[in-house]
Design an enzyme around this catalytic site. Structure first.
Site, mmCIF file in Angstrom:
data_model
loop_
_atom_site.group_PDB
_atom_site.id
_atom_site.type_symbol
_atom_site.label_atom_id
_atom_site.label_comp_id
_atom_site.label_asym_id
_atom_site.label_seq_id
_atom_site.Cartn_x
_atom_site.Cartn_y
_atom_site.Cartn_z
ATOM 1 N N PRO A 52 -14.788 1.346 3.139
ATOM 2 C CA PRO A 52 -15.675 0.851 2.092
ATOM 3 C C PRO A 52 -15.006 -0.081 1.094
ATOM 4 C CG PRO A 52 -15.173 3.174 1.747
ATOM 5 C CD PRO A 52 -14.631 2.795 3.088
ATOM 6 N N ASN A 53 -15.767 -1.090 0.744
ATOM 7 C CA ASN A 53 -15.447 -2.081 -0.286
ATOM 8 C C ASN A 53 -14.375 -3.083 0.133
ATOM 9 O OD1 ASN A 53 -17.333 -1.046 -2.234
ATOM 10 N ND2 ASN A 53 -15.939 0.688 -2.438
ATOM 11 N N ARG B 7 -12.815 -8.569 -5.341
ATOM 12 C CA ARG B 7 -12.691 -7.285 -6.051
ATOM 13 C C ARG B 7 -11.276 -7.113 -6.598
ATOM 14 N NH1 ARG B 7 -11.779 -1.647 -3.105
ATOM 15 N NH2 ARG B 7 -11.658 -0.336 -4.950
ATOM 16 N N TYR C 259 -5.601 -6.292 -5.514
ATOM 17 C CA TYR C 259 -5.738 -6.521 -4.086
ATOM 18 C C TYR C 259 -5.468 -7.961 -3.645
ATOM 19 C CZ TYR C 259 -7.954 -1.966 -4.410
ATOM 20 O OH TYR C 259 -8.204 -0.652 -4.664
ATOM 21 N N ASN D 152 -7.428 1.250 7.234
ATOM 22 C CA ASN D 152 -7.500 1.356 5.782
ATOM 23 C C ASN D 152 -8.848 1.990 5.483
ATOM 24 O OD1 ASN D 152 -7.736 1.055 3.015
ATOM 25 N ND2 ASN D 152 -6.801 -0.975 2.986
ATOM 26 N N ALA E 199 -11.618 4.317 -0.106
ATOM 27 C CA ALA E 199 -11.807 5.544 -0.892
ATOM 28 C C ALA E 199 -12.044 6.781 -0.029
ATOM 29 C CB ALA E 199 -12.970 5.361 -1.875
ATOM 30 N N HIS F 222 -9.324 9.633 0.469
ATOM 31 C CA HIS F 222 -9.105 10.736 -0.458
ATOM 32 C C HIS F 222 -10.162 11.834 -0.361
ATOM 33 C CE1 HIS F 222 -6.477 7.632 -1.878
ATOM 34 N NE2 HIS F 222 -7.522 6.880 -2.122
ATOM 35 N N GLU G 191 -2.259 4.677 9.016
ATOM 36 C CA GLU G 191 -2.984 4.536 7.751
ATOM 37 C C GLU G 191 -2.311 3.448 6.928
ATOM 38 O OE1 GLU G 191 -3.629 7.160 3.668
ATOM 39 O OE2 GLU G 191 -3.029 8.191 5.505
ATOM 40 N N HIS H 165 -2.613 0.922 3.236
ATOM 41 C CA HIS H 165 -3.216 0.611 1.939
ATOM 42 C C HIS H 165 -2.558 -0.648 1.411
ATOM 43 C CE1 HIS H 165 -5.290 4.413 1.887
ATOM 44 N NE2 HIS H 165 -4.155 4.965 2.291
ATOM 45 N N SER I 129 -2.480 -1.610 -1.867
ATOM 46 C CA SER I 129 -1.732 -1.271 -3.081
ATOM 47 C C SER I 129 -0.866 -0.040 -2.819
ATOM 48 C CB SER I 129 -2.697 -0.984 -4.236
ATOM 49 O OG SER I 129 -3.442 0.191 -3.982
ATOM 50 N N ARG J 271 -0.953 4.466 -8.743
ATOM 51 C CA ARG J 271 -2.299 4.331 -9.292
ATOM 52 C C ARG J 271 -2.811 5.679 -9.790
ATOM 53 N NH1 ARG J 271 -5.919 0.850 -5.632
ATOM 54 N NH2 ARG J 271 -7.108 0.829 -7.560
ATOM 55 N N ARG K 79 -5.798 9.149 -6.233
ATOM 56 C CA ARG K 79 -5.425 8.324 -5.071
ATOM 57 C C ARG K 79 -4.120 8.796 -4.420
ATOM 58 N NH1 ARG K 79 -8.853 3.844 -5.066
ATOM 59 N NH2 ARG K 79 -9.631 3.287 -7.126
#
Length: 143
Positions: A12-13, A20, A25, A74, A77, A80, A98, A100, A102, A107, A111
């Site tokens: 998502p996103n 964003r 990012y 990736n 969200a 988590h 996996e 990410h 960032s 953070r 996260r």
């Protein structure tokens, strides 16, 4: 040797990359980065899939999870929160890395916990979009 088949799977996103929170990012869209990644690895057959819907991500893992050489994932969200994604990864034989963009450990506290790491071959985070390339390299080094 046949071409390695690697799925790049984004949750998502991540369709909003480039727009964003560019301070976190970056300003590059994922499709622009993906084109570069494909060009870097002419001997790899890539596919790219992005969804904001958890069940669609699970379906894609099931679709390629017994015949492809790797999945670079990736989960956004869902990383988590999703035991269902963990179960999907555990249920297939294709290795999943996996990733990410960032460094999630720098953070927000929520996260710092991944529900999928324990089912993945490895985790790469904090190297921007280059995290995807590092995951591809890791998968290719296993062949």
């Amino acid at each position: 040797m046949t071409k390695a088949k690697i799925l790049i799977l984004n949750g998502p996103n991540l369709n909003l990359l480039g727009k964003r929170e560019p301070e976190i990012y970056g300003a590059e869209t994922f499709l622009d980065y993906y084109a570069k990644l494909v060009e870097m690895y002419p001997d790899v057959e890539f596919d790219y899939y992005q969804s904001n819907i958890e069940g669609e991500l699970i379906n894609k893992i099931h679709e390629v999870g017994f015949s492809w050489d790797g999945i670079v994932f990736n989960a956004g969200a869902y990383t988590h929160t999703s035991v269902a994604l963990q179960d999907a990864i555990r249920g297939v034989t294709t290795p999943v890395i996996e990733v990410h963009i960032s460094n999630v450990h720098k953070r927000e506290e929520f996260r710092h916990k991944s529900m999928i790491s324990c089912a993945c071959l490895g985790v790469i985070c904090g190297f921007g979009l280059d995290s995807y390339r590092l995951a591809v390299e890791a998968l290719l080094n296993r062949r």
